[in-house]
Design an enzyme around this catalytic site. Structure first.
Site, PDB file in Angstrom:
ATOM      1  N   CYS A 125      -1.515  79.321 103.072  1.00  0.00           N
ATOM      2  CA  CYS A 125      -0.910  80.639 102.477  1.00  0.00           C
ATOM      3  C   CYS A 125      -1.037  81.689 103.560  1.00  0.00           C
ATOM      4  O   CYS A 125      -0.147  82.580 103.820  1.00  0.00           O
ATOM      5  CB  CYS A 125      -1.336  81.054 101.168  1.00  0.00           C
ATOM      6  SG  CYS A 125      -1.507  79.450  99.972  1.00  0.00           S
ATOM      7  N   ASP A 126      -2.286  81.960 104.024  1.00  0.00           N
ATOM      8  CA  ASP A 126      -2.656  83.077 104.552  1.00  0.00           C
ATOM      9  C   ASP A 126      -3.123  83.202 106.237  1.00  0.00           C
ATOM     10  O   ASP A 126      -3.486  83.896 106.924  1.00  0.00           O
ATOM     11  CB  ASP A 126      -3.865  83.829 104.048  1.00  0.00           C
ATOM     12  CG  ASP A 126      -3.717  83.839 102.503  1.00  0.00           C
ATOM     13  OD1 ASP A 126      -2.269  84.507 102.138  1.00  0.00           O
ATOM     14  OD2 ASP A 126      -4.442  83.937 101.607  1.00  0.00           O
TER      15      ASP A 126
ATOM     16  N   CYS B  71      -7.051  79.847 100.874  1.00  0.00           N
ATOM     17  CA  CYS B  71      -5.556  78.825 101.159  1.00  0.00           C
ATOM     18  C   CYS B  71      -5.354  79.178 102.590  1.00  0.00           C
ATOM     19  O   CYS B  71      -4.533  80.348 102.680  1.00  0.00           O
ATOM     20  CB  CYS B  71      -4.553  79.082 100.197  1.00  0.00           C
ATOM     21  SG  CYS B  71      -3.088  78.439 100.486  1.00  0.00           S
TER      22      CYS B  71
HETATM   23  C1  LIG Z   1      -5.723  83.343  96.425  1.00  0.00           C
HETATM   24  C2  LIG Z   1      -4.728  82.389  96.366  1.00  0.00           C
HETATM   25  C3  LIG Z   1      -3.791  82.767  97.343  1.00  0.00           C
HETATM   26  C4  LIG Z   1      -2.654  81.749  97.157  1.00  0.00           C
HETATM   27  N1  LIG Z   1      -1.427  81.868  97.975  1.00  0.00           N
HETATM   28  C5  LIG Z   1      -0.420  81.159  98.067  1.00  0.00           C
HETATM   29  C6  LIG Z   1       0.564  81.224  98.899  1.00  0.00           C
HETATM   30  O1  LIG Z   1       0.771  82.370  99.773  1.00  0.00           O
HETATM   31  N2  LIG Z   1       1.690  80.443  98.901  1.00  0.00           N
HETATM   32  C7  LIG Z   1       1.657  79.286  97.799  1.00  0.00           C
HETATM   33  O2  LIG Z   1       2.527  78.693  97.940  1.00  0.00           O
HETATM   34  N3  LIG Z   1       0.647  78.986  97.156  1.00  0.00           N
HETATM   35  C8  LIG Z   1      -0.293  80.023  97.215  1.00  0.00           C
HETATM   36  N4  LIG Z   1      -1.553  79.816  96.341  1.00  0.00           N
HETATM   37  C9  LIG Z   1      -1.433  78.477  95.553  1.00  0.00           C
HETATM   38  C10 LIG Z   1      -0.718  78.573  94.395  1.00  0.00           C
HETATM   39  O3  LIG Z   1      -1.209  79.745  93.580  1.00  0.00           O
HETATM   40  C11 LIG Z   1      -0.964  77.321  93.524  1.00  0.00           C
HETATM   41  O4  LIG Z   1      -0.523  76.400  94.318  1.00  0.00           O
HETATM   42  C12 LIG Z   1      -0.009  77.474  92.339  1.00  0.00           C
HETATM   43  O5  LIG Z   1      -0.129  78.568  91.594  1.00  0.00           O
HETATM   44  C13 LIG Z   1       0.034  76.090  91.466  1.00  0.00           C
HETATM   45  O6  LIG Z   1       0.771  76.275  90.239  1.00  0.00           O
HETATM   46  P1  LIG Z   1       0.603  75.602  88.652  1.00  0.00           P
HETATM   47  O7  LIG Z   1       1.527  75.994  88.047  1.00  0.00           O
HETATM   48  O8  LIG Z   1       0.540  74.215  89.184  1.00  0.00           O
HETATM   49  O9  LIG Z   1      -0.853  75.977  88.374  1.00  0.00           O
HETATM   50  P2  LIG Z   1      -1.470  77.451  88.035  1.00  0.00           P
HETATM   51  O10 LIG Z   1      -0.727  78.555  88.952  1.00  0.00           O
HETATM   52  O11 LIG Z   1      -3.002  77.312  88.415  1.00  0.00           O
HETATM   53  O12 LIG Z   1      -1.354  77.768  86.386  1.00  0.00           O
HETATM   54  C14 LIG Z   1      -1.870  77.132  85.416  1.00  0.00           C
HETATM   55  C15 LIG Z   1      -1.607  77.449  84.268  1.00  0.00           C
HETATM   56  O13 LIG Z   1      -2.289  76.633  83.079  1.00  0.00           O
HETATM   57  C16 LIG Z   1      -2.756  77.557  82.347  1.00  0.00           C
HETATM   58  N5  LIG Z   1      -4.056  76.851  81.533  1.00  0.00           N
HETATM   59  C17 LIG Z   1      -4.827  76.100  82.088  1.00  0.00           C
HETATM   60  N6  LIG Z   1      -5.685  75.073  81.105  1.00  0.00           N
HETATM   61  C18 LIG Z   1      -5.083  75.600  79.918  1.00  0.00           C
HETATM   62  C19 LIG Z   1      -5.322  75.372  78.674  1.00  0.00           C
HETATM   63  N7  LIG Z   1      -6.173  74.376  78.209  1.00  0.00           N
HETATM   64  N8  LIG Z   1      -4.319  75.907  77.578  1.00  0.00           N
HETATM   65  C20 LIG Z   1      -3.433  76.829  77.921  1.00  0.00           C
HETATM   66  N9  LIG Z   1      -3.027  77.229  79.294  1.00  0.00           N
HETATM   67  C21 LIG Z   1      -3.921  76.548  80.408  1.00  0.00           C
HETATM   68  C22 LIG Z   1      -3.229  78.562  83.273  1.00  0.00           C
HETATM   69  O14 LIG Z   1      -3.803  79.680  82.416  1.00  0.00           O
HETATM   70  C23 LIG Z   1      -1.957  78.985  84.150  1.00  0.00           C
HETATM   71  O15 LIG Z   1      -1.316  79.550  83.267  1.00  0.00           O
HETATM   72  C24 LIG Z   1      -2.593  80.623  96.569  1.00  0.00           C
HETATM   73  C25 LIG Z   1      -3.725  80.403  95.504  1.00  0.00           C
HETATM   74  C26 LIG Z   1      -4.761  81.156  95.585  1.00  0.00           C
HETATM   75  C27 LIG Z   1      -5.841  80.910  94.538  1.00  0.00           C
END
Ligand SMILES: Cc1cc2nc3c(=O)[nH]c(=O)nc-3n(C[C@H](O)[C@H](O)[C@H](O)COP(=O)(O)OP(=O)(O)OC[C@H]3O[C@@H](n4cnc5c(N)ncnc54)[C@H](O)[C@@H]3O)c2cc1C
Length: 323
Positions: free
Chosen positions: A133-134, A130
């Site tokens: 992010c970094d 990302c």
């Molecule tokens: C390495 C890395 C670094 C990052 N750094 C940053 C940063 O510095 N700043 C920033 O703003 N963003 C950052 N991001 C992006 C950020 O993490 C995501 O945009 C954010 O987490 C999205 O949130 P979300 O809740 O939509 O999904 P997610 O965080 O992906 O959460 C999804 C959830 O759904 C659950 N799930 C999926 N399918 C099922 C199922 N069938 N049954 C039950 N549970 C399920 C998963 O287990 C999880 O709990 C980074 C991402 C990565 C990979």
């Protein structure tokens, strides 16, 4: 007791924020999430979430989960395997069956990985997924971006504002999936060099990433003129590139199985939502990375989660009053 006003599927920032709002509106709410904190937990250091100028993803997960638990919302660490819509939604996990009047899908997405050895070990140690992010960690450094779509090109342009040199490494011989505007911007940018027809064969470096070894994909090989866009690249030993950081921008795979089962409309596998986070299916809302929002970040996931929690509350109130 397995019946709720609202079940949120996903325990990342989107789902957890929806839970905070729903709980404060006094809804009877449950969160079901396989991995607490979701992708946020993988972030080495988060520097763009308001309140903390620097915090690890792990700490942020801990704080969000604590806040949800203080509001007496239960988080079940289970995987949703099946879902059906009748008078209520019936949600089946490996362990239990739950019922809800409304659901919020917050299942996020998975970043596509390179599929090379030591990828996991070097993630956060020079290897990133990302640039938004970094990128800030790479002032005056040399970085690479893998990919050839809009995400890769815009990441390279952003990185060029910090780094002294940016390589784009792409397996084709020209950018066919990117917007022409980004291609033009990249071509004009003196800090960016293009390495076409190449794939990453090996990540080099012990404690942290120090470079990459490339393998030719198609012709011409990386040792020759690798660039059909008018820029030439000299590779050390023909095949190795020294790097301080590498950004993998080859797309992500949204967690859309539940949406598919319910007949929710999607675009390129991302859920289409309206401004209230509603979908085309009554009672089904979606938030965060699983939706078609343009910026996949923690703060946007939280914002959408808040709107979804609020909308569910308003709908339930309206239905209760019979209007
Ligand atoms: C390495 C890395 C670094 C990052 N750094 C940053 C940063 O510095 N700043 C920033 O703003 N963003 C950052 N991001 C992006 C950020 O993490 C995501 O945009 C954010 O987490 C999205 O949130 P979300 O809740 O939509 O999904 P997610 O965080 O992906 O959460 C999804 C959830 O759904 C659950 N799930 C999926 N399918 C099922 C199922 N069938 N049954 C039950 N549970 C399920 C998963 O287990 C999880 O709990 C980074 C991402 C990565 C990979």
């Amino acid at each position: 007791m397995n019946s709720y006003d609202l079940i949120i599927i996903g325990a990342g920032p989107a789902g957890l924020t929806a839970a905070v709002y729903a709980a404060r509106y006094k809804l009877n709410v449950l969160v079901i999430g396989k991995i607490p904190g979701g992708l946020m937990g993988e972030a080495h250091e988060v520097c763009n979430f308001p309140t903390y100028d620097k915090i690890t993803g792990f700490e942020l997960v801990k704080k969000m989960v604590e806040q949800v638990k203080k509001l007496e919302v239960e988080i079940k660490h289970e995987e949703v395997l099946d879902i059906e819509k009748g008078t209520e939604f019936q949600i089946v996990t490996g362990k239990n069956k739950y019922f809800a009047k409304k659901i919020i899908i917050a299942t996020g997405s998975k970043r596509r990985s390179l599929g090379v050895e030591r990828e996991k070990e070097l993630t956060g140690k020079g290897l990133h997924y990302c640039a938004t992010c970094d990128a800030g960690f790479y002032k005056d450094k040399i970085v690479g971006v893998v990919g050839g779509g809009d995400a890769a090109l815009t990441s390279a342009l952003l990185l060029s504002k910090f780094a002294k040199k940016v390589y784009i490494i792409y397996r084709r011989d020209k950018f066919i999936n990117a917007e022409p505007t980004w291609t033009e911007e990249v071509k004009k940018n003196k800090k960016i060099e293009l390495i076409f027809n190449s794939e990453i064969e090996e990540l080099i470096g012990k404690e942290k990433l120090e470079g990459i070894k490339l393998a030719p994909k198609g012709v011409p090989s990386v040792e020759e003129d690798v660039n059909t866009e008018g820029k030439k690249v000299k590779l050390k030993d023909g095949k190795e590139v020294e790097l301080d950081g590498l950004f993998v921008e080859i797309g992500s795979v949204p967690g859309c199985a539940i949406a598919e089962k319910l007949g929710v409309k999607m675009k390129n596998n991302y859920i289409i939502v309206d401004k209230n986070q509603g979908t085309n299916v009554d009672g089904v809302f979606a938030t965060g990375d699983v939706t078609d929002n343009p910026l996949k970040q923690i703060v946007t996931a939280c914002g959408e989660g808040a709107v979804a929690g609020y909308t569910v509350y308003k709908e339930l109130m309206r239905e209760k009053s019979g209007k």
